[in-house]
Design a protein around this motif. Structure first.
Motif, short mmCIF file in Angstrom:
data_model
loop_
_atom_site.label_atom_id
_atom_site.label_comp_id
_atom_site.label_asym_id
_atom_site.label_seq_id
_atom_site.Cartn_x
_atom_site.Cartn_y
_atom_site.Cartn_z
N VAL A 122 0.85 -1.19 0.00
CA VAL A 122 0.00 0.00 0.00
C VAL A 122 0.88 1.24 0.00
CG1 VAL A 122 -1.77 1.28 1.22
CG2 VAL A 122 -1.83 -1.23 1.24
N PHE A 123 0.62 2.15 -0.95
CA PHE A 123 1.40 3.38 -1.08
C PHE A 123 0.48 4.51 -1.52
CE2 PHE A 123 4.22 6.06 -3.86
CZ PHE A 123 4.98 6.60 -2.85
N SER A 124 0.44 5.58 -0.71
CA SER A 124 -0.39 6.76 -1.00
C SER A 124 -1.86 6.40 -1.20
CB SER A 124 0.14 7.50 -2.24
OG SER A 124 1.43 8.00 -2.00
N GLY A 125 -2.36 5.48 -0.41
CA GLY A 125 -3.76 5.10 -0.49
C GLY A 125 -4.09 4.16 -1.62
N CYS A 126 -3.09 3.70 -2.37
CA CYS A 126 -3.29 2.77 -3.48
C CYS A 126 -2.56 1.46 -3.17
CB CYS A 126 -2.75 3.37 -4.78
SG CYS A 126 -3.41 5.03 -5.14
N SER A 127 -3.06 0.37 -3.70
CA SER A 127 -2.46 -0.95 -3.43
C SER A 127 -2.00 -1.59 -4.73
CB SER A 127 -3.47 -1.85 -2.72
OG SER A 127 -4.63 -2.03 -3.51
N THR A 128 -1.02 -2.48 -4.62
CA THR A 128 -0.49 -3.15 -5.81
C THR A 128 -1.52 -4.13 -6.38
OG1 THR A 128 0.56 -4.80 -4.36
CG2 THR A 128 1.90 -2.94 -5.08
N THR A 129 -1.44 -4.33 -7.68
CA THR A 129 -2.36 -5.26 -8.34
C THR A 129 -1.97 -6.71 -8.06
OG1 THR A 129 -1.01 -5.06 -10.35
CG2 THR A 129 -2.95 -3.62 -10.16
N GLN A 130 -0.73 -6.94 -7.62
CA GLN A 130 -0.27 -8.28 -7.30
C GLN A 130 0.17 -8.35 -5.85
OE1 GLN A 130 2.79 -9.62 -9.97
NE2 GLN A 130 1.65 -9.11 -11.82
N SER A 131 0.23 -9.55 -5.31
CA SER A 131 0.75 -9.78 -3.96
C SER A 131 2.21 -10.20 -4.05
CB SER A 131 -0.06 -10.86 -3.24
OG SER A 131 -1.41 -10.44 -3.08
N TYR A 132 3.02 -9.75 -3.09
CA TYR A 132 4.46 -10.02 -3.12
C TYR A 132 4.90 -10.61 -1.79
CZ TYR A 132 4.44 -6.91 -7.19
OH TYR A 132 4.18 -6.33 -8.40
N LYS A 133 5.82 -11.58 -1.87
CA LYS A 133 6.45 -12.13 -0.69
C LYS A 133 7.88 -11.62 -0.66
CE LYS A 133 6.79 -16.37 2.04
NZ LYS A 133 6.53 -17.83 2.09
N LEU A 134 8.06 -10.47 -0.01
CA LEU A 134 9.33 -9.77 -0.03
C LEU A 134 10.31 -10.33 0.99
CD1 LEU A 134 8.02 -6.09 -0.21
CD2 LEU A 134 8.76 -7.53 -2.11
N THR A 135 11.57 -10.09 0.74
CA THR A 135 12.64 -10.38 1.70
C THR A 135 12.96 -9.09 2.43
OG1 THR A 135 13.57 -12.14 0.33
CG2 THR A 135 15.02 -11.16 1.99
N PHE A 136 12.93 -9.13 3.77
CA PHE A 136 13.20 -7.95 4.58
C PHE A 136 14.52 -8.12 5.32
CE2 PHE A 136 8.53 -8.48 4.52
CZ PHE A 136 8.19 -7.30 3.86
N CYS A 137 15.09 -7.00 5.74
CA CYS A 137 16.30 -7.04 6.57
C CYS A 137 15.89 -7.31 8.02
CB CYS A 137 17.08 -5.73 6.47
SG CYS A 137 17.88 -5.49 4.86
N GLY A 138 16.67 -8.13 8.70
CA GLY A 138 16.31 -8.59 10.04
C GLY A 138 16.79 -7.69 11.16
N VAL A 139 17.01 -8.29 12.33
CA VAL A 139 17.39 -7.55 13.54
C VAL A 139 18.52 -8.27 14.25
CG1 VAL A 139 15.11 -6.55 13.90
CG2 VAL A 139 15.67 -8.78 14.91
N CYS A 140 19.14 -7.58 15.22
CA CYS A 140 20.21 -8.13 16.04
C CYS A 140 19.89 -7.91 17.51
CB CYS A 140 21.55 -7.47 15.70
SG CYS A 140 22.13 -7.79 14.02
N LEU A 141 20.41 -8.79 18.34
CA LEU A 141 20.23 -8.65 19.79
C LEU A 141 21.23 -7.66 20.37
CD1 LEU A 141 19.66 -12.40 20.75
CD2 LEU A 141 17.94 -10.62 20.37
N ASP A 142 22.35 -7.43 19.66
CA ASP A 142 23.32 -6.44 20.11
C ASP A 142 23.02 -5.10 19.44
OD1 ASP A 142 24.08 -6.94 17.53
OD2 ASP A 142 25.84 -8.13 18.07
N LYS A 143 24.00 -4.22 19.38
CA LYS A 143 23.77 -2.87 18.85
C LYS A 143 23.93 -2.79 17.32
CE LYS A 143 25.16 -0.44 23.05
NZ LYS A 143 26.08 0.58 23.63
N ARG A 144 24.11 -3.92 16.68
CA ARG A 144 24.25 -3.88 15.22
C ARG A 144 22.89 -3.69 14.54
NH1 ARG A 144 27.57 -9.12 13.60
NH2 ARG A 144 26.39 -9.99 15.34
N CYS A 145 22.94 -3.21 13.29
CA CYS A 145 21.73 -3.04 12.49
C CYS A 145 21.93 -3.74 11.16
CB CYS A 145 21.42 -1.56 12.27
SG CYS A 145 22.75 -0.65 11.48
N CYS A 146 20.84 -4.17 10.53
CA CYS A 146 20.90 -4.91 9.27
C CYS A 146 20.43 -4.00 8.14
CB CYS A 146 20.04 -6.17 9.34
SG CYS A 146 20.54 -7.30 10.68
#
Length: 329
Positions: free
Chosen positions: A256-280
């Motif tokens: 969803v972007f600016s009140g509009c949605s994509t015509t297709q569904s996507y299974k995206l890959t996202f960046c994860g998290v860390c338990l320490d102070k690092r960022c992904c």
């Protein structure tokens, strides 16, 4: 002939015609091409003859000494009535710029970073170093005793090779090798960090990869992480590890972007998290085109970053920080 001016009467009121001084002379006789300071454009003069350093805001100008066109400057002759011979460079009325929540007027100079001075030009921001770094010593000068003082020990071919090496070490060209497409040497700056840490944001770059081979600003959508209430519980970090670089949601979803949605569904890959102070952050990605459908308003398409892998690091920068990847050479 015009009648003489009466005492206390301005010459313009008598109908006298003022002759403007001729500043252009042909045939052209040009001095050596000057070396302009950082941020000052090298342009052809108003006579169409010689390369000159363009006049900057507040400097005097005329038909020959033109104002910097790349900064939206023009020569204002209004104070030189009735001759209109010499003017002052001024900014055209245009939109300002916004950076990190601060609004700057068109033509305003500011320094948001200790190493760079910036200028707002019609909604775009241009920056130059506040100092010029000294060039590293040439390896050709290391051999002494064989040549006279001041004489180089390099051959012409070695000089060209060194110039090429220095070119590749410049910060603006670190994304080599350059590619030649349709007689255009394609160049591009790195993509800026995504404007949002969660949800759909925008990143941009400047590139000449287009039909006219012109440097233009290009934008794309980016989605680093979904805006979930409790991401650490959603992402399973393997035992013995402190980070999970990437993750996916169980099902494909529409964006969803600016009140509009994509015509297709996507299974995206996202960046994860860390338990320490690092960022992904994204490490490898490709570009896709997504189509959005708006209720009762039709369709539109956007380019979007498709993340394929992420890397976890200790250097974490705020989104929208345009200086995060700049370093002193």
């Amino acid at each position: 002939h015009s009648p003489p001016a009466k005492p206390g009467e301005k010459p313009s009121e008598t109908g006298e015609i003022h002759q403007r001084k001729e500043v252009c002379h042909w045939p052209c006789r040009c001095p050596p091409v000057p070396a302009c300071p950082p941020g000052v454009s090298l342009v052809k003069d108003g006579c169409g003859c010689c390369k000159v350093c363009a006049k900057q805001s507040g400097e005097t100008c005329n038909e020959a000494d033109i104002c910097d066109p790349h900064k939206g400057l023009y020569c204002d002759y209004s104070a030189d009535r009735p001759r209109y011979e010499t003017g002052v460079c001024a900014y055209l009325v245009a939109v300002g710029c916004e950076l990190n929540g601060v609004y700057y007027l068109n033509g305003q100079t500011f320094q948001p970073n200790p190493l760079y001075k910036c200028l707002c030009i019609s909604g775009a921001i241009g920056c130059t170093p506040v100092f010029t770094p000294k060039l590293a010593a040439s390896p050709c000068a290391r051999v002494r005793g064989r040549k006279k003082p001041g004489q180089s020990t390099c051959s012409l071919g070695q000089h060209k090779q060194l110039q090429s090496t220095n070119y590749r070490l410049m910060s603006a060209y670190r994304s080599l090798p350059l590619v030649l497409k349709n007689k255009c040497l394609v160049q591009a700056t790195p993509w800026t960090p995504c404007s949002r840490t969660c949800g759909i944001g925008i990143s941009s770059r400047v590139t000449n990869e287009n039909r006219k081979c012109e440097m233009k600003k290009e934008k794309r959508l980016c989605l680093i992480q979904p805006c979930l209430t409790n991401i650490p519980k959603t992402i399973k970090i393997p035992k013995g590890k402190t980070c999970q670089p990437t993750f996916q949601l169980p099902t494909a979803e529409k964006l969803v972007f600016s009140g509009c949605s994509t015509t297709q569904s996507y299974k995206l890959t996202f960046c994860g998290v860390c338990l320490d102070k690092r960022c992904c952050i994204p490490n490898k990605s490709k570009m896709i085109t997504v189509q959005f459908e708006c209720p009762n308003e039709g369709f539109f398409k956007w380019k979007m970053m498709w993340i394929t892998s992420c890397v976890c690091q200790r250097i974490c920068t705020a989104p929208g920080d345009i200086f995060s990847e700049l370093k002193v050479l």
